[in-house]
Motif scaffolding. Structure first.
Motif, PDB file in Angstrom:
ATOM      1  N   ASP A 222       0.831  -1.204   0.000  1.00 12.52           N
ATOM      2  CA  ASP A 222       0.000   0.000   0.000  1.00 12.52           C
ATOM      3  C   ASP A 222       0.865   1.254   0.000  1.00 12.52           C
ATOM      4  O   ASP A 222       0.435   2.322  -0.435  1.00 12.52           O
ATOM      5  N   LYS A 223       2.081   1.107   0.543  1.00 11.72           N
ATOM      6  CA  LYS A 223       2.961   2.273   0.673  1.00 11.72           C
ATOM      7  C   LYS A 223       4.382   1.777   0.942  1.00 11.72           C
ATOM      8  O   LYS A 223       4.605   0.575   1.117  1.00 11.72           O
TER       9      LYS A 223
ATOM     10  N   GLN B 188       8.896   6.154  -1.472  1.00 10.10           N
ATOM     11  CA  GLN B 188       7.450   6.420  -1.480  1.00 10.10           C
ATOM     12  C   GLN B 188       7.083   7.386  -2.604  1.00 10.10           C
ATOM     13  O   GLN B 188       6.089   7.189  -3.314  1.00 10.10           O
ATOM     14  N   ILE B 189       7.925   8.409  -2.803  1.00  7.91           N
ATOM     15  CA  ILE B 189       7.663   9.363  -3.900  1.00  7.91           C
ATOM     16  C   ILE B 189       7.699   8.629  -5.241  1.00  7.91           C
ATOM     17  O   ILE B 189       6.854   8.845  -6.116  1.00  7.91           O
TER      18      ILE B 189
ATOM     19  N   LEU C 198       7.114   5.434  -5.726  1.00  2.88           N
ATOM     20  CA  LEU C 198       5.945   4.547  -5.811  1.00  2.88           C
ATOM     21  C   LEU C 198       4.732   5.318  -6.320  1.00  2.88           C
ATOM     22  O   LEU C 198       3.983   4.842  -7.180  1.00  2.88           O
ATOM     23  N   GLU C 199       4.554   6.521  -5.775  1.00  6.59           N
ATOM     24  CA  GLU C 199       3.394   7.328  -6.178  1.00  6.59           C
ATOM     25  C   GLU C 199       3.464   7.661  -7.671  1.00  6.59           C
ATOM     26  O   GLU C 199       2.450   7.598  -8.385  1.00  6.59           O
ATOM     27  N   GLU C 200       4.667   8.011  -8.139  1.00  6.58           N
ATOM     28  CA  GLU C 200       4.827   8.330  -9.565  1.00  6.58           C
ATOM     29  C   GLU C 200       4.576   7.098 -10.431  1.00  6.58           C
ATOM     30  O   GLU C 200       3.909   7.175 -11.469  1.00  6.58           O
TER      31      GLU C 200
ATOM     32  N   ARG D 193       2.709   4.485  -9.685  1.00  5.12           N
ATOM     33  CA  ARG D 193       1.266   4.168  -9.683  1.00  5.12           C
ATOM     34  C   ARG D 193       0.485   5.115 -10.583  1.00  5.12           C
ATOM     35  O   ARG D 193      -0.473   4.705 -11.270  1.00  5.12           O
ATOM     36  N   LYS D 194       0.906   6.400 -10.566  1.00  5.97           N
ATOM     37  CA  LYS D 194       0.234   7.402 -11.406  1.00  5.97           C
ATOM     38  C   LYS D 194       0.383   7.025 -12.885  1.00  5.97           C
ATOM     39  O   LYS D 194      -0.546   7.175 -13.680  1.00  5.97           O
TER      40      LYS D 194
ATOM     41  N   ARG E  18      -2.446   0.184 -10.480  1.00  8.86           N
ATOM     42  CA  ARG E  18      -2.196  -0.885  -9.525  1.00  8.86           C
ATOM     43  C   ARG E  18      -3.235  -1.968  -9.685  1.00  8.86           C
ATOM     44  O   ARG E  18      -4.420  -1.657  -9.539  1.00  8.86           O
TER      45      ARG E  18
END
Lengths: 163, 481
Positions: free
Chosen positions: B307-308, B315-316, B318-320, B322-323, B327
């Protein structure tokens, strides 16, 4: 910047015992390393490493390192159709191209990388090998009786090469 | 005329695999098989040995990821003995795991997969290798080898040995870390983190955009995913719970000892290696249009199921990620991108652990007493979820062993991705070296390790292709050496 080069890359000669102790005669290379360390007067300019099944990492690092050994001696058992226990030497450039692909279950470690180290990095690569009697399909440690005597003989050859 | 193409062995993956591609009469792919030789007999070899010897013995299984086997085995022993090891002991084990990961992921990106991307997938084999990379990027190559040596030296400082580790023992860790050692380690870990950041940035600017079309198409399949997470769902590599995610993104969490409730093993007559699959799917099929029970492990799986990520830079990323890809992300070549996120996380985590006050604690080991029990130890090895399952008698003697290694989980997906890639790049019987290398790229994304069974081969061997007709007569040979 600190020099973090691992000790065995700094020495002019690097001896690598290759193979898996769990698979019969494939453990010959590590056995030779063990004998060298315990019973032989190894000169200071020589590093001896039990590479086990991890020789690839060492050779990769050497390939791109600024500091390289002058000479690498590979000790490895293989099936080359000779008498079990017979010792033979190979120069990487002498390996017939088709032979590289024909070593089946037991292939020379990292054949192309060794050739690249020799031809592109000007390292003197020497391969000292012994003919296997048997490499089992399943885990079964210990080398064959026909190879036991070859351990000491290979050690003598290695020491002669360490000049 | 129907043909069968055999590619053997695969270059630059760790071990020896044989790829067979069968063409139909029109010269298009009818079927394909990836044969992997399995480590055989290790379980039997362990029976009758004192269980506390296994963490030392298992490092002989594989010279490629000895730390993963060492730690999974130590954890299985902890479970057999029924001990919860001291927190500082866990942190020392995790520190070793993080350092070993950084070494491995740097090696894979720059040495194994890197030459496909840095030099180019269609380049001649004579320059598409590690020395080609060193010549094309000499300054980066210096940093890469320096950081790999830093990793090896860090492992020697923490554990005494980097190649054949022995310091993880049942009940904890055998060597405390002194304050002066920690002070030596901190700048080393920082330098590895700098390289990890550089690598992520370099790949995003120079590598991934250039090959995005290949990433979006090559060997793409739809599967579920298996990996470890912490109780809060965060990415975890050393100790947590397992999460099985179905292709639609739904998931179930379970403890290690319940893996047999979630994983079953399928057998194919043409392969020694078994094919694990999701038990709850109720069956197994590698049909590309309708796969059943297939899941993947390794980097992409870990990045998908979490999830994180607990460390800020990863983490930054991962967010990029996923964007861009959603997922769960299914594109096979995204394993490389996910691998770099993990590289960053592990580098950050090593720095974090070294800055924690507990890392120099001497409370690192508990006494263990033999008993009849079963214990399951699991870690995320760089190449996938690694499970060691032991049973002992009342004297602590091993009576049963079961191992599932990372590459085994990916057996079915590798086969499917190869078939998909082959279908995409072989048309009407036309193929050349660049095309065949793309098929290998589909395999290399999974970073499979077969060295367990194939002794000391590193995979830097030439590719040879035999072309045979329906009756297996060789009608042509193609090779790259």
């Amino acid at each position: 910047m600190d020099d973090v080069t691992l000790s065995y890359y700094i020495k002019p000669v690097l001896v690598l015992g290759c193979g898996n102790l769990l698979f019969g005669d494939d453990g010959f290379g590590p056995k030779v390393v063990e004998y060298l360390k315990e019973n032989c007067p190894v000169p200071d300019h020589v590093a001896i490493v039990d590479a086990g099944t991890g020789v690839r990492d060492i050779l990769f690092d050497i390939a791109i390192s600024e500091r390289k050994p002058r000479k690498i001696i590979i000790i490895d058992a293989m099936d080359a159709g000779k008498e079990p226990g017979e010792i033979f030497e190979l120069d990487v450039s002498q390996i017939p191209q088709k032979k590289i692909d024909d070593f089946s279950m037991h292939q020379l470690p990292t054949s192309n990388l060794l050739r690249e180290l020799k031809e592109l990095c000007s390292i003197d690569v020497k391969i000292i090998s012994v003919q296997v009697e048997h490499i089992p399909d399943v885990v079964s440690p210990g080398i064959s009786a026909s190879l036991v005597g070859s351990v000491r003989d290979v050690c003598e050859k290695v020491l002669k090469e360490c000049v | 005329m129907g043909e069968k193409i055999v590619i053997q062995p695969v270059t630059r993956i760790e071990g020896h695999a044989k790829i067979t591609i069968q063409l139909n009469d029109a010269g298009n792919v009818e079927n394909s098989w990836v044969n992997v030789i399995e480590l055989r007999g290790f379980e039997k070899f362990c029976i009758g040995k004192p269980v506390e010897e296994l963490p030392r013995i298992v490092t002989s299984i594989c010279g490629v990821c000895p730390w993963s086997h060492h730690l999974a085995s130590a954890k299985a022993c902890d479970a057999v003995f029924g001990v919860e090891i001291p927190s500082a002991g866990k942190k020392l084990r995790e520190l070793c795991n993080s350092i070993a990961y950084t070494e491995e992921h740097i090696l894979h990106f720059y040495f194994l997969a890197g030459s496909d991307f840095v030099i180019g997938p269609d380049a001649d084999y004579s320059i598409r290798n590690v020395i080609g990379i060193a010549r094309k990027m000499p300054d980066v190559a210096k940093r890469v080898v320096r950081c790999r040596w830093l990793g090896a030296q860090m492992l020697e400082i923490v554990s005494g040995k980097s190649i054949h580790p022995v310091t993880a023992v049942p009940g904890g860790f055998s060597k405390p870390l002194r304050k002066d050692e920690v002070e030596r380690l901190k700048p080393m870990a920082r330098e590895v983190l700098d390289l990890a950041q550089f690598t992520m940035d370099y790949a995003k600017k120079n590598i991934f955009p250039q090959y995005l079309n290949v990433v979006k198409t090559l060997g793409v399949i739809q599967t579920g995913f298996l990996a470890t997470v912490k109780n809060d769902g965060a990415l975890e590599l050393y100790n947590g719970i397992l999460r099985m995610m179905t292709p639609d993104g739904k998931y179930e969490d379970f403890t290690y000892d319940r893996y047999t409730d979630y994983i079953a093993e399928h057998v194919e007559p043409w392969s020694y290696l078994k094919f694990p699959y999701m038990k709850k799917a109720g069956g197994f099929s590698m049909d590309l249009n309708n796969p059943v029970g297939i899941y993947r492990t390794n980097t992409l799986a870990r990045i998908n199921v979490c999830d994180k990520i607990s460390t800020p830079l990863a983490q930054i990323e991962l967010e990029e990620f996923r964007k861009n890809f959603g997922r769960p992300a299914q594109l096979t070549l995204l394993y490389h991108w996910a691998r770099l996120i993990e590289l960053l996380h592990n580098a950050e985590r090593a720095v974090e652990l070294l800055n924690g006050p507990e890392i120099t604690s001497i409370d690192i080991r508990k006494l263990v007493v033999p008993r009849a029990a079963r214990g399951v130890g699991c870690v995320e090895a760089p190449r996938g979820t690694l499970i060691h399952d032991y049973e002992t008698d009342s004297n602590g003697i091993v009576t049963n062993v079961n191992l599932i290694v990372g590459t085994t989980h990916n057996n079915a997906p590798i086969n499917m991705s190869v078939k998909k890639a082959a279908m995409q790049v072989i048309k009407d019987g036309e193929y050349d070296e660049g095309i065949l290398n793309r098929i290998e790229m589909a395999i290399r994304a999974y970073d499979p390790c077969m060295s367990c069974a194939t002794h000391d081969i590193d995979g830097t061997l030439p590719v040879k292709i035999n072309i045979v007709d329906k009756k297996m007569n060789v009608i042509g040979t193609l090779k790259n050496f």
